[in-house]
Scaffold this active site. Structure first.
Site, short mmCIF file in Angstrom:
data_model
loop_
_atom_site.label_atom_id
_atom_site.label_comp_id
_atom_site.label_asym_id
_atom_site.label_seq_id
_atom_site.Cartn_x
_atom_site.Cartn_y
_atom_site.Cartn_z
N ASP A 76 -8.34 -13.66 0.62
CA ASP A 76 -7.47 -12.74 1.37
C ASP A 76 -6.97 -13.40 2.65
OD1 ASP A 76 -8.21 -10.92 -0.56
OD2 ASP A 76 -9.21 -9.51 0.81
N LYS A 126 -13.92 -5.59 5.89
CA LYS A 126 -15.04 -4.86 5.30
C LYS A 126 -16.34 -5.09 6.07
CE LYS A 126 -13.44 -4.02 0.70
NZ LYS A 126 -12.16 -4.70 0.46
N ASP A 159 -18.61 -18.80 1.42
CA ASP A 159 -17.84 -17.81 0.67
C ASP A 159 -16.86 -17.14 1.63
OD1 ASP A 159 -16.78 -15.76 -0.79
OD2 ASP A 159 -18.70 -15.01 -1.55
N GLU A 215 -2.75 -2.12 -3.35
CA GLU A 215 -3.57 -2.96 -4.23
C GLU A 215 -4.23 -2.15 -5.35
OE1 GLU A 215 -7.67 -3.56 -3.74
OE2 GLU A 215 -7.61 -3.26 -1.57
N1 PSU Z 1 -12.19 -2.35 -2.80
C1 PSU Z 1 -13.21 -2.15 -3.65
N2 PSU Z 1 -13.66 -3.22 -4.38
C2 PSU Z 1 -13.11 -4.47 -4.25
C3 PSU Z 1 -12.04 -4.64 -3.35
C4 PSU Z 1 -11.62 -3.55 -2.66
O1 PSU Z 1 -13.71 -1.04 -3.75
O2 PSU Z 1 -13.54 -5.40 -4.91
C5 PSU Z 1 -11.37 -5.99 -3.21
C6 PSU Z 1 -10.23 -5.98 -2.21
O3 PSU Z 1 -9.03 -5.95 -2.95
C7 PSU Z 1 -10.39 -7.27 -1.44
C8 PSU Z 1 -11.38 -8.02 -2.28
O4 PSU Z 1 -9.17 -7.95 -1.34
O5 PSU Z 1 -12.22 -7.00 -2.76
C9 PSU Z 1 -12.14 -9.08 -1.57
O6 PSU Z 1 -12.97 -9.71 -2.50
P1 PSU Z 1 -13.42 -11.23 -2.31
O7 PSU Z 1 -14.41 -11.20 -1.19
O8 PSU Z 1 -14.01 -11.60 -3.64
O9 PSU Z 1 -12.17 -11.99 -2.00
MN MN Z 2 -15.58 -15.07 -2.51
#
Ligand code: PSU
Ligand code: MN
Length: 324
Positions: free
Chosen positions: A163, A180, A159, A30
């Site tokens: 993914d 995470k 929220d 990614e």
């Molecule tokens: N790693 C980081 N910052 C990010 C992400 C990863 O240092 O923003 C990304 C990843 O790619 C993950 C995403 O898929 O954050 C998830 O964000 P959200 O909760 O908005 O879907």
């Molecule tokens: Mn979100």
């Protein structure tokens, strides 16, 4: 408007296309971590990790390290990003460098790909965005740090990272240190169950918490002793559910892991700050990760990089096992 032209503005790099045609191992990577994760300024090797180019912007040093880690383990890396409206599977070094410096680069989840393509924009793909590209290209393995999931406070504001829904729609093994640590992890594990996504612990029966190890409070749905067994489980899963992903949960390397209790207090502070500042939506994950990096004096960054590199290696091993 709907004309003939290429149906999907996606471009597979020759090396990746050759490998896929020859059925050799390929690992998708990614780039949200490049555009919205690590800083654009150079830094000394985080945690002293080998193979780090301290002269490059840190975000570019990371992507470069992950690509060489995949190669060293015998697979072909396929870094995914949107460059000027084209979704690239395998990004040439000059374009990757440009993206690393681009302060206007978007964070592209699955739903953001169409608008970005139409507007000829550039951006880093999240796990969800990268999965769309991997599925279109026929790539079966994707390595990341930690997936997104159900955010804390979801009863107030639901929220939930795309993914999770993307994993439910793409037949790809996502190698990740669980999810995470900024998330509601029990809720995330329940959502994975509801979506029919197996969680395969790689040498562990505990759900890893990104830069922190798992504990007895949260388990996995299957345990694989090694990459070969994880690959066998994926193949068997795809016989029953040919369009659903698998989460391969790889625990963080012990030397860099951060105790969960320490992460909890740092994350709680970061979430309180985010709430005060009204941060939400796509901005919340990068905000929280950056706050955690600052609060731990770079230890979370070293752990994050160690996790990403370990998952790139494990992803390559699984991809090799799928093709042997
Ligand atoms: N790693 C980081 N910052 C990010 C992400 C990863 O240092 O923003 C990304 C990843 O790619 C993950 C995403 O898929 O954050 C998830 O964000 P959200 O909760 O908005 O879907
Ligand atoms: Mn979100």
């Amino acid at each position: 408007m709907t004309g003939d032209g290429p149906r999907v503005p996606i471009e597979i790099a020759p090396e990746v296309a050759d490998a896929l045609r020859a059925r050799r191992a390929v690992v998708a990577l990614e780039t949200a971590v490049l555009t919205h994760g690590l800083p654009r300024t150079p830094m000394a090797a985080p945690g002293g990790i080998a193979g780090w180019d301290a002269a490059l912007p840190a975000n570019l040093a990371l992507s470069t390290l992950l690509e060489s880690t995949v190669r060293a383990a015998g697979a072909v890396p396929a870094t995914v990003a949107m460059v000027d409206g084209t979704l690239r599977v395998g990004v040439a070094p000059p374009a990757l460098a440009r993206l690393a410096h681009d302060t206007a680069a978007r964070k592209l989840s699955a739903r953001d790909l169409g608008p970005a393509a139409a507007q000829r924009a550039s951006g880093g793909t999240t796990v969800a965005g990268t999965l769309v590209a991997a599925a279109l290209a026929g790539i079966r393995v994707f390595a990341t740090g930690g997936i997104g999931g159900v955010h804390r406070g979801w009863t107030e504001r639901p929220d939930v990272s795309a993914d999770l829904s993307a994993m439910a729609r793409a037949p790809v093994a996502v190698v990740s240190a669980g999810a995470k640590s900024i998330l509601d992890l029990p809720a995330t594990v329940e959502a994975l169950d509801a979506l029919g996504i197996p969680v395969v612990g790689l040498g562990t029966d505990r759900f890893p918490r990104f830069v922190s190890p798992g504990d007895d409070s949260l388990g996995v749905s299957a345990v694989a002793a090694d990459a070969r067994e994880a690959a066998r489980i994926c193949v068997a899963h795809w016989r029953f559910m040919p369009s659903t992903g698998v989460l391969v949960a790889n625990p963080p390397p012990e030397a860099q892991a951060i105790p969960a209790a320490e992460m909890e207090s740092v994350v709680a502070d970061a979430i309180a700050n985010a709430a005060r500042q009204g941060i939400r939506g796509a901005a919340i994950t990068p905000f929280l990760l950056a706050a955690v990096q600052r609060a731990t004096g770079g230890r979370a960054t070293a752990a994050n990089v160690a996790v990403l590199a370990a998952n790139a290696r494990a992803g390559a091993e699984i991809a090799c096992a799928l093709h042997s």
